[in-house]
Design an enzyme around this catalytic site. Sequence first.
Site, PDB file in Angstrom:
ATOM      1  N   GLU A  54      85.771  47.365  47.969  1.00 35.09           N
ATOM      2  CA  GLU A  54      86.469  48.342  48.809  1.00 35.09           C
ATOM      3  C   GLU A  54      87.866  48.657  48.274  1.00 35.09           C
ATOM      4  O   GLU A  54      88.327  49.795  48.374  1.00 35.09           O
ATOM      5  CB  GLU A  54      86.621  47.822  50.252  1.00 35.09           C
ATOM      6  CG  GLU A  54      85.328  47.678  51.033  1.00 35.09           C
ATOM      7  CD  GLU A  54      84.696  46.296  50.827  1.00 35.09           C
ATOM      8  OE1 GLU A  54      84.973  45.642  49.789  1.00 35.09           O
ATOM      9  OE2 GLU A  54      83.907  45.869  51.686  1.00 35.09           O
ATOM     10  N   LEU A  55      88.526  47.639  47.726  1.00 39.78           N
ATOM     11  CA  LEU A  55      89.904  47.852  47.272  1.00 39.78           C
ATOM     12  C   LEU A  55      89.931  48.844  46.108  1.00 39.78           C
ATOM     13  O   LEU A  55      90.759  49.750  46.063  1.00 39.78           O
ATOM     14  CB  LEU A  55      90.528  46.523  46.830  1.00 39.78           C
ATOM     15  CG  LEU A  55      91.993  46.632  46.426  1.00 39.78           C
ATOM     16  CD1 LEU A  55      92.858  46.999  47.625  1.00 39.78           C
ATOM     17  CD2 LEU A  55      92.499  45.345  45.812  1.00 39.78           C
ATOM     18  N   LYS A  62      97.275  39.367  29.449  1.00 45.71           N
ATOM     19  CA  LYS A  62      96.359  38.417  30.089  1.00 45.71           C
ATOM     20  C   LYS A  62      97.079  37.293  30.826  1.00 45.71           C
ATOM     21  O   LYS A  62      98.070  36.766  30.330  1.00 45.71           O
ATOM     22  CB  LYS A  62      95.449  37.802  29.033  1.00 45.71           C
ATOM     23  CG  LYS A  62      94.419  38.797  28.640  1.00 45.71           C
ATOM     24  CD  LYS A  62      93.214  38.178  28.015  1.00 45.71           C
ATOM     25  CE  LYS A  62      92.308  39.317  27.623  1.00 45.71           C
ATOM     26  NZ  LYS A  62      90.956  39.168  28.069  1.00 45.71           N
ATOM     27  N   GLU A  76      91.807  34.942  22.487  1.00 44.51           N
ATOM     28  CA  GLU A  76      92.098  34.626  23.886  1.00 44.51           C
ATOM     29  C   GLU A  76      91.414  33.338  24.336  1.00 44.51           C
ATOM     30  O   GLU A  76      91.764  32.782  25.374  1.00 44.51           O
ATOM     31  CB  GLU A  76      91.723  35.796  24.795  1.00 44.51           C
ATOM     32  CG  GLU A  76      90.238  36.004  24.915  1.00 44.51           C
ATOM     33  CD  GLU A  76      89.887  37.297  25.624  1.00 44.51           C
ATOM     34  OE1 GLU A  76      90.503  38.327  25.305  1.00 44.51           O
ATOM     35  OE2 GLU A  76      89.002  37.272  26.483  1.00 44.51           O
ATOM     36  N   HIS A 116      94.852  53.582  21.750  1.00 43.14           N
ATOM     37  CA  HIS A 116      95.119  53.482  23.188  1.00 43.14           C
ATOM     38  C   HIS A 116      95.884  54.682  23.697  1.00 43.14           C
ATOM     39  O   HIS A 116      96.096  54.821  24.897  1.00 43.14           O
ATOM     40  CB  HIS A 116      95.901  52.196  23.486  1.00 43.14           C
ATOM     41  CG  HIS A 116      95.154  50.971  23.042  1.00 43.14           C
ATOM     42  ND1 HIS A 116      95.280  50.463  21.781  1.00 43.14           N
ATOM     43  CD2 HIS A 116      94.263  50.193  23.690  1.00 43.14           C
ATOM     44  CE1 HIS A 116      94.495  49.415  21.659  1.00 43.14           C
ATOM     45  NE2 HIS A 116      93.866  49.226  22.803  1.00 43.14           N
TER      46      HIS A 116
END
Length: 764
Positions: free
Chosen positions: A16-17, A115, A610, A699
């Site tokens: 929902e958010l 991150k 990562e 990007h």
Amino acid sequence: MLKHNLGYPRIGIQRELKKACEAYWSNKINSEELFQVGKKIRKENWKIQEMANLDLIPCNDFSFYDHVLDMSFLLGSIPDSYLSVPIENNIDLYFSMARGFQENGLDIKAMEMTKWFNTNYHYIVPEFNKNQKFYIFSKKIFEELEELKKILKSVKKIKPVLIGPVSYLFLGKEKDKYFHRMDLIENIVPVYIEIIKNLKNKGVDWIQLDEPILVLDMSEKEKQAFTYAYKKISKSEKNILLTSYFDGILENISLLRDIPIKSLHIDLVEDSKQLERVLNFVKESKIILSLGIINGRNIWKNNYTHSVNKIEKTIESIGYDRVMIAPNCSLLHVPINIEYERFIHEDIKNIMSFAQQKIYELNDLECIIKGNTDILLNNFSLLEKSSKSSIFHDKKIKEKIKKIKNEDIQRENTFNIRQIKQKEKFNLPLFPTTTIGSFPQTKEIRSLRNKFRKKELNKEEYDQKIQCLIVDVIKKQEEIDLDVLVHGEFERSDMVEYFSDKLNGILSTENGWVQSYGSRCVKPPVIYGDVSRTGDMTIDWICFAQKKTKKLVKGMLTGPVTILQWSFVREDQPIYHTSYQIAWSIREEVLSLEKYGIQIIQIDEPALREGLPLKKKNWKHYLNWAIQSFRLSSSGVKDETQIHTHMCYSEFNDIIEHIADLDADVITMETSRSKMELLKAFSVFSYPNEIGPGVYDIHSPRIPTVEEIFDLIEKASKKLPIQNIWVNPDCGLKTRKWEEVLKSLKNMTEAAKIARMKLSNRPS
Ligand code: GLN
Ligand code: ZN
């Protein structure tokens, strides 16, 4: 013994958010409607935790975008550039920091995102200036507290959550030169004290301050800041629950020596061995120890036997009243409710547990401690039974992994020999040009895949449409005059999901969404059993593309470490076993591609970095198996077959030698945003194989000029032997528009041609 939780997922069971935020951003709903959705999610979350009988329920763990951005907003840490954004409501200012603002002739960039420790969650990086002042700006935390008071009968159950001052400063970055952000500790601590006072005035007993920095290799400066901050804070407020998570705190525990906090939370999932020494440390004090024993980062049922052992040991050492139990970290990193999964095999679903189930596990543990052995036995026999279920085990692949030999992780000959053979065979020009794999994924392509998934398109129709796209992308690449072509990845919605859907031992959930950043959610696959290949996964598409051109087409695969890193992984065997199994499947696919005549194969490993452990002392072990896994997947081919890999980040300096150990013939990586910052690493270590340092930033929609690309190639040619240099963008092009891509790539091939003329005589 108190049961508590560090944070609950905030996206809502139906996401929902996400839907509300996106509707608000496109002016489909107003701020009031958006706030109502937030309120409803919070209420549901709190109700669930209340029903599960938690003794302390977190407040302020909800966020419309990111909890680090919330902290910046609370502390009035708002970069000046956003103050010119016209707003009706503070939420617009908030979102403009998260997403940028491009309207009314203004063009303000979003704040940087990165991150959150070693998770796949991304936070908005706070920005600091030298004389940064902090003050209470946002009232969110206080409003949510009032809201929760109305829901719970007792305000004593409410535990507001804040990122602690030292971790908050650590997570940000300096915008001015000549100062260190830890120097701001004196400015920030008084504001924390004021916030805590306000919260206490509203009646709460406990305040949770998250200091995950405690599990890192802290610098002296950070340690000093920590001591300063907590001496001050604990002087004015004693009821602090200080949390550490994502690893152990032994290296830094002495920092807590003279600090009278009420409770300390430790992560026993990531580091269960620390318990003994932490107990010794707290024994003589009055500190309550909060045991993080439920895994907030994975989706498996808790092993009650293990947890009860830890709880009992703690009770024995410091007494029942000084124990708390909780998940190790916020449940932000797991999906919400397993009951919404309709298609998972019962044997697997029975041992899975999402956020809601995890909260109830705390209850179970308490019952067991109070004497209910049935729950313990049931859990034991369930896990015991499932460990034997054939669905999790495949003898054949287990055997294969056991028999891995040194030759399997080593190419037949060294790079120098391979390079000569490959150069002779491919006859590529100097500075060969290529792309990273994906081409623009338009709305039509996405709807095509959706229709096929929903069976509105049959396989023939779907295949035909994808083939048309491939024909078109090959033609376009020939026109641009690229040297090594790709098939475009139109059949993939996600580079991990595509493979995990095809491999045995991995499943996709229906509704297992986890927040990645802002409104973006991901659905990580679940690696539940032994992984093996069911058959060819990419051959049809790659071979089809190769047939359409005389130029070389590069096969495109996702590497084992990335598949592992972006999934929920089984815990009943060491992670590297699972990694080798995936690697073996990828190896089989590589060999199949080779057999069908594909001469260049790329194995992407964007997640390799990562996965690095938070503490340096653990790097070696990780890098060892991660590199072995890559090599296992790539080393079965002939000398003449060229292995590429790709990684999309540039902070390599500390692991460049390990990257070289992958022994890929060619690596393509990000560099253009940092203007070839990466090349610094090569001054110290000369990278032995071929390399394509990205020459333009994918990007951004900006089209790079021929000159600037040439400049970057020239820069690279000063540091690297020119016969080793490839020319390519930073990353895949799937998020870009075709018109940008065509122009940018054209400029790129143009620049490579100029480089061949101007730079080819340079001695190397
Ligand atoms: N081959 C993938 C692509 O081009 C690589 C994506 C990535 O590096 N994350 O999209
Ligand atoms: Zn990339």
